[in-house]
Design a protein around this motif. Structure first.
Motif, PDB file in Angstrom:
ATOM      1  N   VAL A 247       1.512  -3.600 -10.798  1.00  0.00           N
ATOM      2  CA  VAL A 247       2.599  -2.667 -10.479  1.00  0.00           C
ATOM      3  C   VAL A 247       3.515  -3.261  -9.403  1.00  0.00           C
ATOM      4  N   VAL A 248       2.969  -4.052  -8.500  1.00  0.00           N
ATOM      5  CA  VAL A 248       3.808  -4.719  -7.498  1.00  0.00           C
ATOM      6  C   VAL A 248       4.694  -5.764  -8.185  1.00  0.00           C
ATOM      7  N   ASP A 249       4.124  -6.514  -9.122  1.00  0.00           N
ATOM      8  CA  ASP A 249       4.926  -7.500  -9.862  1.00  0.00           C
ATOM      9  C   ASP A 249       6.018  -6.816 -10.682  1.00  0.00           C
ATOM     10  N   ARG A 250       5.684  -5.683 -11.269  1.00  0.00           N
ATOM     11  CA  ARG A 250       6.709  -4.941 -12.017  1.00  0.00           C
ATOM     12  C   ARG A 250       7.813  -4.456 -11.082  1.00  0.00           C
ATOM     13  N   GLY A 251       7.429  -4.050  -9.899  1.00  0.00           N
ATOM     14  CA  GLY A 251       8.423  -3.632  -8.908  1.00  0.00           C
ATOM     15  C   GLY A 251       9.344  -4.776  -8.515  1.00  0.00           C
ATOM     16  N   ARG A 252       8.764  -5.949  -8.315  1.00  0.00           N
ATOM     17  CA  ARG A 252       9.579  -7.111  -7.969  1.00  0.00           C
ATOM     18  C   ARG A 252      10.535  -7.462  -9.106  1.00  0.00           C
ATOM     19  N   SER A 253      10.060  -7.331 -10.350  1.00  0.00           N
ATOM     20  CA  SER A 253      10.933  -7.574 -11.498  1.00  0.00           C
ATOM     21  C   SER A 253      12.029  -6.522 -11.579  1.00  0.00           C
ATOM     22  N   GLN A 254      11.668  -5.290 -11.243  1.00  0.00           N
ATOM     23  CA  GLN A 254      12.668  -4.219 -11.235  1.00  0.00           C
ATOM     24  C   GLN A 254      13.739  -4.515 -10.190  1.00  0.00           C
ATOM     25  N   CYS A 255      13.328  -5.078  -9.083  1.00  0.00           N
ATOM     26  CA  CYS A 255      14.304  -5.450  -8.054  1.00  0.00           C
ATOM     27  C   CYS A 255      15.273  -6.516  -8.561  1.00  0.00           C
ATOM     28  N   GLN A 256      14.789  -7.403  -9.401  1.00  0.00           N
ATOM     29  CA  GLN A 256      15.680  -8.396 -10.000  1.00  0.00           C
ATOM     30  C   GLN A 256      16.759  -7.687 -10.821  1.00  0.00           C
ATOM     31  N   THR A 257      16.358  -6.646 -11.542  1.00  0.00           N
ATOM     32  CA  THR A 257      17.325  -5.862 -12.321  1.00  0.00           C
ATOM     33  C   THR A 257      18.303  -5.146 -11.395  1.00  0.00           C
ATOM     34  N   ILE A 258      17.796  -4.584 -10.316  1.00  0.00           N
ATOM     35  CA  ILE A 258      18.658  -3.896  -9.348  1.00  0.00           C
ATOM     36  C   ILE A 258      19.691  -4.863  -8.785  1.00  0.00           C
ATOM     37  N   GLY A 259      19.235  -6.064  -8.434  1.00  0.00           N
ATOM     38  CA  GLY A 259      20.147  -7.065  -7.880  1.00  0.00           C
ATOM     39  C   GLY A 259      21.141  -7.603  -8.892  1.00  0.00           C
ATOM     40  N   SER A 260      20.708  -7.721 -10.142  1.00  0.00           N
ATOM     41  CA  SER A 260      21.584  -8.258 -11.189  1.00  0.00           C
ATOM     42  C   SER A 260      22.586  -7.239 -11.706  1.00  0.00           C
ATOM     43  N   TYR A 261      22.234  -5.945 -11.602  1.00  0.00           N
ATOM     44  CA  TYR A 261      23.101  -4.867 -12.098  1.00  0.00           C
ATOM     45  C   TYR A 261      23.273  -3.816 -10.996  1.00  0.00           C
ATOM     46  N   PRO A 262      23.875  -4.216  -9.868  1.00  0.00           N
ATOM     47  CA  PRO A 262      23.937  -3.297  -8.722  1.00  0.00           C
ATOM     48  C   PRO A 262      24.752  -2.028  -8.965  1.00  0.00           C
ATOM     49  N   ASP A 263      25.703  -2.080  -9.870  1.00  0.00           N
ATOM     50  CA  ASP A 263      26.561  -0.923 -10.128  1.00  0.00           C
ATOM     51  C   ASP A 263      26.244  -0.224 -11.445  1.00  0.00           C
ATOM     52  N   ASP A 264      25.092  -0.556 -12.023  1.00  0.00           N
ATOM     53  CA  ASP A 264      24.744   0.011 -13.329  1.00  0.00           C
ATOM     54  C   ASP A 264      23.389   0.713 -13.249  1.00  0.00           C
ATOM     55  N   ARG A 265      23.408   1.901 -12.665  1.00  0.00           N
ATOM     56  CA  ARG A 265      22.167   2.668 -12.488  1.00  0.00           C
ATOM     57  C   ARG A 265      21.532   3.006 -13.830  1.00  0.00           C
ATOM     58  N   GLU A 266      22.334   3.253 -14.848  1.00  0.00           N
ATOM     59  CA  GLU A 266      21.770   3.581 -16.165  1.00  0.00           C
ATOM     60  C   GLU A 266      20.928   2.420 -16.692  1.00  0.00           C
ATOM     61  N   HIS A 267      21.419   1.209 -16.506  1.00  0.00           N
ATOM     62  CA  HIS A 267      20.652   0.036 -16.940  1.00  0.00           C
ATOM     63  C   HIS A 267      19.375  -0.104 -16.104  1.00  0.00           C
TER      64      HIS A 267
ATOM     65  N   ALA B 174       0.829  -1.214   0.000  1.00  0.00           N
ATOM     66  CA  ALA B 174       0.000   0.000   0.000  1.00  0.00           C
ATOM     67  C   ALA B 174       0.861   1.260   0.000  1.00  0.00           C
ATOM     68  N   ALA B 175       1.928   1.259   0.774  1.00  0.00           N
ATOM     69  CA  ALA B 175       2.833   2.416   0.809  1.00  0.00           C
ATOM     70  C   ALA B 175       3.521   2.596  -0.542  1.00  0.00           C
ATOM     71  N   TYR B 176       3.912   1.498  -1.159  1.00  0.00           N
ATOM     72  CA  TYR B 176       4.557   1.523  -2.476  1.00  0.00           C
ATOM     73  C   TYR B 176       3.610   2.103  -3.526  1.00  0.00           C
ATOM     74  N   VAL B 177       2.393   1.597  -3.544  1.00  0.00           N
ATOM     75  CA  VAL B 177       1.399   2.067  -4.511  1.00  0.00           C
ATOM     76  C   VAL B 177       1.093   3.546  -4.279  1.00  0.00           C
ATOM     77  N   ALA B 178       0.961   3.950  -3.033  1.00  0.00           N
ATOM     78  CA  ALA B 178       0.673   5.358  -2.718  1.00  0.00           C
ATOM     79  C   ALA B 178       1.809   6.265  -3.187  1.00  0.00           C
TER      80      ALA B 178
ATOM     81  N   THR C 217      10.764   2.024  -5.808  1.00  0.00           N
ATOM     82  CA  THR C 217      10.761   0.572  -5.858  1.00  0.00           C
ATOM     83  C   THR C 217      11.866  -0.002  -4.972  1.00  0.00           C
ATOM     84  N   HIS C 218      13.045   0.564  -5.091  1.00  0.00           N
ATOM     85  CA  HIS C 218      14.173   0.106  -4.285  1.00  0.00           C
ATOM     86  C   HIS C 218      13.877   0.275  -2.797  1.00  0.00           C
ATOM     87  N   ALA C 219      13.320   1.415  -2.423  1.00  0.00           N
ATOM     88  CA  ALA C 219      13.041   1.695  -1.015  1.00  0.00           C
ATOM     89  C   ALA C 219      11.934   0.807  -0.441  1.00  0.00           C
ATOM     90  N   HIS C 220      10.920   0.513  -1.223  1.00  0.00           N
ATOM     91  CA  HIS C 220       9.755  -0.209  -0.693  1.00  0.00           C
ATOM     92  C   HIS C 220       9.784  -1.709  -0.929  1.00  0.00           C
TER      93      HIS C 220
END
Length: 154
Positions: A96-116, A75-79, A146-149
């Motif tokens: 949107v929650v599923d997209r956020g979880r997928s985005q987290c996979q990208t964050i974890g896979s490319y931790p030093d590549d903010r542009e990606h 709920a906080a994420y959606v808000a 997404t990263h924060a929530h």
């Protein structure tokens, strides 16, 4: 007295052909049903192949996808996303929650590549009114929220 053979009745011959045709169709349908799996004995085997919730969670964890957030976190994420632009969510909370979880996979896979990470956020978060995404500035906000929530430990 000798009897002369009677000529065959054409009606009986047609009836025999129809009966054999019907029997053939019934056999073909039964064979197809057995091949396709209309057999009740095969249903439990198919059910056994489905993943349990625990197996699904383990597979997602191995893939770098965080677990489903609890209701309060979601709920906080959606808000937070709706505060940027309600069209990011566009009434599709689970999506949107599923997209956020997928985005987290990208964050974890490319931790030093903010542009990606940003490029993926821009592509991943779209809506009917924004089919190409919301632009780089909004993608950056979406990424940070997404990263924060959803995956603060990534």
């Amino acid at each position: 007295m000798s009897q002369t053979p009677r000529p065959a009745r054409p009606g009986l011959k047609k009836l025999a052909i129809v009966l054999w045709s019907v029997l053939g169709v019934v056999l073909v349908v039964a064979a197809i049903g057995a091949i396709v799996g209309g057999d009740e004995e095969q249903e439990p085997a198919a059910a056994e192949q489905e993943l349990t919730d625990e197996q699904r969670a383990e597979a997602q964890e191995r893939a770098g996808i965080p677990p489903e957030p609890d209701a309060e976190t979601a709920a906080a994420y959606v808000a937070a996303l709706e505060a940027i632009d309600p069209d990011i969510v566009h009434g599709k909370i689970e999506k949107v929650v599923d997209r956020g979880r997928s985005q987290c996979q990208t964050i974890g896979s490319y931790p030093d590549d903010r542009e990606h990470q940003l490029a993926q956020a821009e592509v991943r978060f779209s809506s009917p009114d924004h089919p190409e995404g919301f632009g780089p500035e909004v993608a950056e906000q979406i990424l940070d929220i997404t990263h924060a929530h959803i995956c603060p430990t990534y």
